[in-house]
Design a protein around this motif. Structure first.
Motif, PDB file in Angstrom:
ATOM      1  N   THR A  82       0.764  -1.311   0.011  1.00  0.00           N
ATOM      2  CA  THR A  82      -0.051   0.178   0.096  1.00  0.00           C
ATOM      3  C   THR A  82       0.932   1.341  -0.061  1.00  0.00           C
ATOM      4  OG1 THR A  82       0.030  -0.222   2.293  1.00  0.00           O
ATOM      5  CG2 THR A  82      -2.112  -0.911   1.061  1.00  0.00           C
ATOM      6  N   GLU A  83       2.052   1.078   0.041  1.00  0.00           N
ATOM      7  CA  GLU A  83       3.104   2.259   0.210  1.00  0.00           C
ATOM      8  C   GLU A  83       3.264   2.953  -1.170  1.00  0.00           C
ATOM      9  OE1 GLU A  83       6.933   2.058   2.199  1.00  0.00           O
ATOM     10  OE2 GLU A  83       6.308   0.631   3.470  1.00  0.00           O
ATOM     11  N   LYS A  84       3.368   4.348  -0.959  1.00  0.00           N
ATOM     12  CA  LYS A  84       3.723   5.128  -2.188  1.00  0.00           C
ATOM     13  C   LYS A  84       5.083   5.412  -2.219  1.00  0.00           C
ATOM     14  CE  LYS A  84      -0.605   7.436  -3.113  1.00  0.00           C
ATOM     15  NZ  LYS A  84      -1.447   8.949  -3.271  1.00  0.00           N
ATOM     16  N   ILE A  85       5.805   5.204  -3.454  1.00  0.00           N
ATOM     17  CA  ILE A  85       7.139   5.215  -3.662  1.00  0.00           C
ATOM     18  C   ILE A  85       7.311   6.260  -4.855  1.00  0.00           C
ATOM     19  CG2 ILE A  85       9.385   4.324  -4.213  1.00  0.00           C
ATOM     20  CD1 ILE A  85       8.027   3.224  -1.629  1.00  0.00           C
ATOM     21  N   GLY A  86       7.626   7.702  -4.579  1.00  0.00           N
ATOM     22  CA  GLY A  86       7.604   8.654  -5.775  1.00  0.00           C
ATOM     23  C   GLY A  86       6.577   8.812  -6.093  1.00  0.00           C
ATOM     24  N   GLY A  87       5.364   8.844  -5.388  1.00  0.00           N
ATOM     25  CA  GLY A  87       3.996   9.206  -5.791  1.00  0.00           C
ATOM     26  C   GLY A  87       3.114   7.783  -6.448  1.00  0.00           C
ATOM     27  N   ILE A  88       3.883   6.710  -6.497  1.00  0.00           N
ATOM     28  CA  ILE A  88       3.138   5.676  -7.284  1.00  0.00           C
ATOM     29  C   ILE A  88       2.935   4.540  -6.129  1.00  0.00           C
ATOM     30  CG2 ILE A  88       3.447   3.911  -8.802  1.00  0.00           C
ATOM     31  CD1 ILE A  88       5.311   5.611 -10.467  1.00  0.00           C
ATOM     32  N   GLN A  89       1.551   4.033  -5.820  1.00  0.00           N
ATOM     33  CA  GLN A  89       1.474   3.016  -4.824  1.00  0.00           C
ATOM     34  C   GLN A  89       1.903   1.660  -5.400  1.00  0.00           C
ATOM     35  OE1 GLN A  89      -2.451   3.812  -3.771  1.00  0.00           O
ATOM     36  NE2 GLN A  89      -1.977   3.149  -1.498  1.00  0.00           N
ATOM     37  N   PHE A 113      -8.161   0.399  -6.719  1.00  0.00           N
ATOM     38  CA  PHE A 113      -7.672  -0.836  -6.174  1.00  0.00           C
ATOM     39  C   PHE A 113      -6.331  -1.138  -6.059  1.00  0.00           C
ATOM     40  CE2 PHE A 113     -11.772  -2.047  -8.451  1.00  0.00           C
ATOM     41  CZ  PHE A 113     -12.385  -2.671  -7.484  1.00  0.00           C
ATOM     42  N   VAL A 114      -5.959  -1.545  -4.672  1.00  0.00           N
ATOM     43  CA  VAL A 114      -4.545  -1.815  -4.527  1.00  0.00           C
ATOM     44  C   VAL A 114      -4.441  -3.214  -3.766  1.00  0.00           C
ATOM     45  CG1 VAL A 114      -2.650  -1.007  -3.013  1.00  0.00           C
ATOM     46  CG2 VAL A 114      -4.270   0.598  -3.846  1.00  0.00           C
ATOM     47  N   SER A 115      -3.397  -4.004  -4.400  1.00  0.00           N
ATOM     48  CA  SER A 115      -3.206  -5.397  -3.790  1.00  0.00           C
ATOM     49  C   SER A 115      -2.840  -5.525  -2.477  1.00  0.00           C
ATOM     50  CB  SER A 115      -2.483  -6.221  -5.078  1.00  0.00           C
ATOM     51  OG  SER A 115      -2.129  -7.303  -4.847  1.00  0.00           O
ATOM     52  N   ASP A 116      -3.183  -6.370  -1.879  1.00  0.00           N
ATOM     53  CA  ASP A 116      -2.473  -6.893  -0.589  1.00  0.00           C
ATOM     54  C   ASP A 116      -1.788  -8.217  -0.822  1.00  0.00           C
ATOM     55  OD1 ASP A 116      -4.689  -8.687  -1.216  1.00  0.00           O
ATOM     56  OD2 ASP A 116      -5.611  -8.590   0.781  1.00  0.00           O
ATOM     57  N   MET A 165       2.468  -5.663 -11.863  1.00  0.00           N
ATOM     58  CA  MET A 165       3.793  -5.936 -11.383  1.00  0.00           C
ATOM     59  C   MET A 165       4.523  -4.550 -11.130  1.00  0.00           C
ATOM     60  SD  MET A 165       6.178  -8.273 -13.866  1.00  0.00           S
ATOM     61  CE  MET A 165       4.964  -9.520 -13.679  1.00  0.00           C
ATOM     62  N   SER A 166       5.514  -4.446 -10.339  1.00  0.00           N
ATOM     63  CA  SER A 166       6.250  -3.204 -10.153  1.00  0.00           C
ATOM     64  C   SER A 166       7.898  -3.719 -10.377  1.00  0.00           C
ATOM     65  CB  SER A 166       5.998  -2.626  -8.863  1.00  0.00           C
ATOM     66  OG  SER A 166       6.654  -3.723  -7.704  1.00  0.00           O
ATOM     67  N   LEU A 167       8.559  -2.626 -10.844  1.00  0.00           N
ATOM     68  CA  LEU A 167       9.920  -2.462 -10.801  1.00  0.00           C
ATOM     69  C   LEU A 167      10.522  -1.468  -9.807  1.00  0.00           C
ATOM     70  CD1 LEU A 167      12.626  -3.109 -12.122  1.00  0.00           C
ATOM     71  CD2 LEU A 167      12.360  -1.336 -13.676  1.00  0.00           C
ATOM     72  N   THR A 182      14.712   3.299  -3.576  1.00  0.00           N
ATOM     73  CA  THR A 182      14.964   4.508  -3.859  1.00  0.00           C
ATOM     74  C   THR A 182      13.865   4.936  -5.184  1.00  0.00           C
ATOM     75  OG1 THR A 182      16.508   4.122  -5.568  1.00  0.00           O
ATOM     76  CG2 THR A 182      17.194   4.392  -3.470  1.00  0.00           C
ATOM     77  N   GLY A 183      13.140   3.901  -5.665  1.00  0.00           N
ATOM     78  CA  GLY A 183      12.196   4.335  -6.794  1.00  0.00           C
ATOM     79  C   GLY A 183      11.224   3.084  -7.094  1.00  0.00           C
ATOM     80  N   LEU A 184      10.286   3.567  -7.878  1.00  0.00           N
ATOM     81  CA  LEU A 184       9.383   2.551  -8.257  1.00  0.00           C
ATOM     82  C   LEU A 184       8.649   2.875  -9.418  1.00  0.00           C
ATOM     83  CD1 LEU A 184       7.436   0.097  -6.095  1.00  0.00           C
ATOM     84  CD2 LEU A 184       6.068   1.575  -7.809  1.00  0.00           C
ATOM     85  N   LYS A 185       8.510   1.862 -10.371  1.00  0.00           N
ATOM     86  CA  LYS A 185       7.670   2.012 -11.699  1.00  0.00           C
ATOM     87  C   LYS A 185       6.852   0.745 -11.775  1.00  0.00           C
ATOM     88  CE  LYS A 185       9.643   3.473 -15.286  1.00  0.00           C
ATOM     89  NZ  LYS A 185      10.575   3.433 -16.409  1.00  0.00           N
ATOM     90  N   LYS A 186       5.722   1.023 -12.445  1.00  0.00           N
ATOM     91  CA  LYS A 186       4.770  -0.221 -12.944  1.00  0.00           C
ATOM     92  C   LYS A 186       5.103  -0.644 -14.159  1.00  0.00           C
ATOM     93  CE  LYS A 186       1.808  -1.226 -10.421  1.00  0.00           C
ATOM     94  NZ  LYS A 186       1.551  -2.218  -9.206  1.00  0.00           N
ATOM     95  N   VAL A 187       5.160  -2.028 -14.337  1.00  0.00           N
ATOM     96  CA  VAL A 187       5.392  -2.528 -15.611  1.00  0.00           C
ATOM     97  C   VAL A 187       4.333  -2.476 -16.521  1.00  0.00           C
ATOM     98  CG1 VAL A 187       6.137  -4.624 -16.610  1.00  0.00           C
ATOM     99  CG2 VAL A 187       7.149  -4.248 -14.565  1.00  0.00           C
TER     100      VAL A 187
END
Length: 631
Positions: A82-89, A113-116, A165-167, A182-187
């Motif tokens: 549920t955390e936001k990394i650089g504005g991305i959940q 919708f956010v996955s648990d 999926m996240s990177l 340090t950062g996160l993007k969605k695939v």
């Protein structure tokens, strides 16, 4: 930390090392790690421990000079879903345009919708990746978010919302190996029409991530009534278009994700690897043979042999036949392989693009009929009489792999076939069977094929398979792989309890119950096993030494949570990791019989720790000595 030639490299710990003379330094340098033994932890007893993720296990290192040293393990959480990394959940579900999919189930309350349910991890080093800005080594982490358990109204959202999926961009501290995000993007999966229920996954020998699509939709059911499957709501939510028609044959494959040095990703789906309930694909040391878990009931053992190493775009698909030799200790069998066919990804994709239907591939009957084969397999779970239409053998092999395999005589009786791991030195394959029951028991009704006839064992078995070269398939054709499983036997066996214990466990808490994730460390000679158990109130991660047979509990996750994302990383810049996540904390605790006051306190603390049960977590077990540790 380096001092006069002595290297000490321990995860997430800075060890104080006294000054030593040059002579002592030479002696220390010669005393290298000889073996590693895990010293297990007790199962949690108090509510506070039952409601958290933690490790109090240890590792004992034996050096070549026969001295020993013990290191404590701990769990490091990288982030919650549920955390936001650089504005991305992290666990947000996205539509085809990359926008969050909104949950409107409560009037007047619109939330994403956010996955648990974080699952697979692939921690990797990408050559040429930019610095993180924190001074450490740049690493990359791919993480699955398998599904969303409930919408905000409390109704099940499983399968209705596209998965994601996240990177994560990871900083690895150069001194102690500690990891931080340090950062996160969605695939982006828009090029392959979205991602369907990704369960486990693996890192290939060529440093790409093999994902999965589990519980493939039943195309026969969909053709009869599109509302019987998840395809329609999945399609509507992903494309945000109520008029767009779904296609069940677009899902149930192995996606491969390549991470580039600029943190971009590219995605392909390998349609030639067959369509079934992919738990994951695991690549053998030859970089062309792939083994799979096929999750569900009445499933099948598959193997894929690619035409070229490091290229999974074309190859030959096989299905296994279990020829039982013993029912003891989880059972033993010889394995025979049946060739289903050869194809390239694009050949199979053409069928999908043309809108092929189940009725284009098979003729059906509703009773014993000449020319039709009686089968029983997932996803229907029913007895079916089928005949492949002329010229549709390739479509059947790669779009209806299990049904076609059953027609050809492959065994379709496995139950909850989960994780897969490879032991390269010993030519062994390990496969987790979470529940040995249903199709794996003797078929007293005589409904269909009955190759597997084992005593029921709800707590499951982890199997060991011998791999050999020079094998031929059922038709006598040479299988072009040195890693063909030939014998399958029980290795790590659970134990059911006749009555629940005081914590509600219905399986022995000191043995593995319902094995799921598997990962093998070559240099520690250890098979790691993660649980997805409805029989243990708290699920665990275990370390099993394949030489000594010692089983050690090394991690406990919150009650009701599943241990996921297991990845043993033997060496990344001199450091070692066991990646391990958990999903859906507190789920289905009502099914466990324990004192009401204890259960209430566990639930209360889980809600406090994990966002009212809406957050899973991504992290790793730290404290492991690296392969380069010297005294």
């Amino acid at each position: 930390m380096k001092k006069k030639g002595m290297i000490v490299s321990i995860l997430s710990m800075a060890l104080l090392v006294p000054a030593i003379s040059p002579v002592q330094a030479v002696a220390a340098k010669e005393a290298k790690v000889q073996s590693v033994e895990f010293i297990g932890m007790d199962a949690p007893a108090a509510a506070g421990d039952m409601a958290k993720v933690y490790s109090t296990a240890k590792v004992e290192v034996t050096y070549t000079d026969k001295t020993k040293k013990t290191f404590p393990l701990s769990y490091k959480m990288l982030m919650k879903s549920t955390e936001k990394i650089g504005g991305i959940q992290a666990g947000a579900a996205l539509d085809v345009t990359g926008k969050p999919i909104m949950d409107n189930s409560v009037p007047g309350s619109q939330v994403p919708f956010v996955s648990d349910s974080p699952d697979s991890n692939s921690l990797m080093k990408i050559e040429g990746a930019a610095p993180t800005g924190k001074g450490g080594n740049p690493l990359s982490l791919i993480t699955h978010y398998e599904y969303i358990t409930n919408d905000q109204s409390g109704q099940s959202a499983y399968g209705l919302v596209p998965a994601s999926m996240s990177l994560s961009m990871i900083d690895q501290n150069k001194t102690n190996g500690e990891l931080s995000v340090t950062g996160l993007k969605k695939v982006d999966f828009s090029s392959v029409d979205g991602l369907w229920i990704p369960c486990n996954g693996s890192l290939t020998p060529w440093n790409t991530h093999l994902s999965s699509e589990e519980y493939e939709p039943d195309a026969r059911d969909y053709e009869a009534d599109p509302t019987k499957t998840y395809v329609a709501p999945f399609t509507k939510n992903y494309f945000q278009d109520a008029n767009k028609k779904g296609n069940p044959y677009a899902y149930g494959f192995i996606p491969e994700i390549t991470v580039h040095s600029d943190n971009s990703t590219s995605v392909v789906k390998h349609y030639s690897m067959g369509r079934f309930s992919h738990e994951l694909g695991r690549v053998a040391p030859d970089k062309k043979t792939v083994f799979f878990g096929d999750d569900g009931s009445n499933t099948m053992l598959f193997m894929y042999v690619a035409d070229k190493a490091e290229d999974l775009s074309s190859g030959t698909l096989y299905a296994g036949k279990w020829i039982q030799t013993s029912e003891k200790n989880g059972g033993t069998a010889n394995l025979q392989w049946i060739q289903l066919g050869h194809a390239a990804d694009q050949e199979v994709k053409q069928y999908i693009d043309k809108g092929i239907k189940f009725s284009d591939i098979f003729e059906t009957a509703d009773k014993e009929t000449a020319g039709f084969t009686k089968i029983k397999t997932y996803p229907s779970g029913k007895v079916e009489w089928l005949k492949v239409k002329p010229g549709m053998e390739k479509a059947a092999a790669f779009l209806e792999s299990r049904r076609y395999g059953a027609i050809l005589g492959a065994t379709s009786e496995f139950n909850k076939m989960e994780g897969v791991a490879v032991n390269a030195k010993d030519n062994k394959l390990y496969i987790a069977m979470s529940y040995v029951e249903k199709g794996m028991e003797k078929d007293e009704k005589g409904e269909a094929q009955d190759d597997i006839q084992l005593p029921k064992l709800k707590s499951g078995v982890t199997y060991e398979l011998d791999m050999k070269a020079g094998q031929k398939d059922k038709s006598g054709n040479v299988i072009h792989s040195q890693y063909v499983p030939s014998v399958m036997k029980g290795l790590v066996v659970g134990q059911d309890l006749k009555t629940p214990d005081e914590k509600g466990n219905t399986a022995d808490v000191n043995k593995v119950a319902n094995p799921d994730n598997l990962s093998f460390s070559e240099d520690m000679r250890t098979l790691f096993i993660g649980e997805d158990s409805g029989m243990h109130t708290n699920n665990f991660v275990w370390a099993y030494n394949v030489d000594t047979g010692k089983l050690s509990r090394i991690l406990s996750v919150p009650a009701g949570a599943e241990a996921t994302g297991l990845q043993a990383v033997d060496n990344l810049n001199g450091f070692r990791y066991i990646m391990s996540n958990f999903q859906h904390p507190g789920d289905e605790l009502d099914n466990f019989k324990m004192p009401a006051d204890l259960k209430a306190e566990v639930v209360k603390q889980i809600n406090e720790n994990f966002d009212s049960k809406r957050a899973g977590a991504i992290g790793y077990i730290s404290g492991l000595p690296s392969a380069s540790v010297t005294k």
